[in-house]
Design an enzyme around this catalytic site. Structure first.
Site, short mmCIF file in Angstrom:
data_model
loop_
_atom_site.label_atom_id
_atom_site.label_comp_id
_atom_site.label_asym_id
_atom_site.label_seq_id
_atom_site.Cartn_x
_atom_site.Cartn_y
_atom_site.Cartn_z
N HIS A 41 69.44 11.94 -102.02
CA HIS A 41 68.77 12.10 -103.32
C HIS A 41 67.57 13.00 -103.10
O HIS A 41 66.91 12.95 -102.07
CB HIS A 41 68.32 10.75 -103.87
CG HIS A 41 67.43 10.85 -105.06
ND1 HIS A 41 67.90 11.09 -106.33
CD2 HIS A 41 66.06 10.75 -105.17
CE1 HIS A 41 66.88 11.13 -107.17
NE2 HIS A 41 65.74 10.92 -106.49
N CYS A 115 71.37 14.81 -109.09
CA CYS A 115 69.94 15.08 -108.93
C CYS A 115 69.68 16.36 -108.13
O CYS A 115 68.71 17.09 -108.40
CB CYS A 115 69.26 13.90 -108.23
SG CYS A 115 69.99 13.49 -106.63
#
Length: 280
Positions: A41, A115
């Site tokens: 992430h 993301c």
């Protein structure tokens, strides 16, 4: 002008400690050991202590912020400076508002719109370098694999359609040859391009060479050859017919001339036979 910082986390929000530990180990092996990448992430920090990223939600924008390196859903890993942006804080806020409208939470996709894709787009608009390839390599590889599979499925459907169409054409062609061979005329004056003989020659050429004659001159040459063959066959038939017609009067006249000779010979033999009987 201010620095643009990328924060990277190990994705450990599965809800299972065993799974989270496995992901951390995978990231260590594939990123630290091999350098390929892992399951990460990411978030971008610019102007202030907040980092910006993107995630799934059913309604509203998927763009959100949290204190830098403090996202509670993931395990913090590292950060890197991607460069310095020349935009003011006012311009950066404007870019963030635009991205918030363009990236709704419902559009989140693990492989094609996650993301890391958001951070890539954010950095692009800030005028700094994009994310290192290893950050999102697994997602890109998975997305590419899905795209390849979809393209392959489309091509298979197209190939199936083409095969069915070709089979129908071949069936019509064979039916045309069967019916045309008994009903079509072989006269040299007729056009031969649509005759069964020309079709058979073209079909043989299609099988052996894999292609239809590519130019009109090649087709005309084939037409000429077939026409010449028809003319030769017709000429041979005419010669044989004339020969048979000329032989019939000769045979008839010869037979007619033989009959009087046979009759005279029989007439001359009868008196001799009678005289011979009288003498006896």
């Amino acid at each position: 002008m201010t620095e643009v910082v990328l924060h990277i986390y190990d994705v450990t929000n599965s809800g299972s400690d065993k799974t989270n530990s496995t992901i951390v180990q995978i990231n260590k092996i594939f990123k630290d050991g091999i350098g390929l990448g892992g399951i990460f992430h990411s978030a971008v920090q610019v102007y202030g202590d907040e980092e910006w990223s993107f995630g799934f939600c059913e309604q509203g924008s998927g763009v959100f912020s949290c204190p830098s390196s403090k996202n509670p859903m993931y395990t913090y890993r590292e950060f890197m400076v991607l460069g310095r942006t020349n935009f003011s804080i006012f311009k950066v806020n404007q870019i963030l508002r635009e991205l918030s409208r363009e990236w709704p939470g419902s559009s989140y996709d693990l492989l094609s719109k996650n993301c890391n894709h958001f951070c890539d787009e954010f950095c692009k608009r800030l005028g700094v370098q994009k994310l290192p390839g290893w950050v999102n390599r697994f997602a890109n590889a998975g997305d590419a694999a899905i795209e390849i599979a979809e393209n392959t499925a489309v091509r298979l459907r197209q190939a199936k359609t083409e095969i069915v169409s070709a089979s129908k054409v071949a069936y019509r062609f064979l039916v045309g040859v069967t019916s045309g061979s008994s009903g079509s005329s072989d006269s040299p004056g007729n056009s031969n391009r649509g005759t069964p003989r020309f079709q058979a020659a073209w079909f043989k050429n299609l099988i052996t060479t894999g292609a239809k004659p590519s130019s009109s001159s090649e087709i005309e040459t084939q037409d000429g050859n077939i026409l010449q063959q028809h003319q030769q066959q017709n000429s041979a038939r005419t010669v044989r017919q004339n020969s048979q017609d000329s032989e019939r009067p000769l045979r008839q006249s010869f037979q007619d001339s033989e009959r009087p000779l046979q009759q005279n010979s029989q007439d001359s033999e009868q008196p001799l036979q009678q005289n011979s009987r009288h003498e006896i």
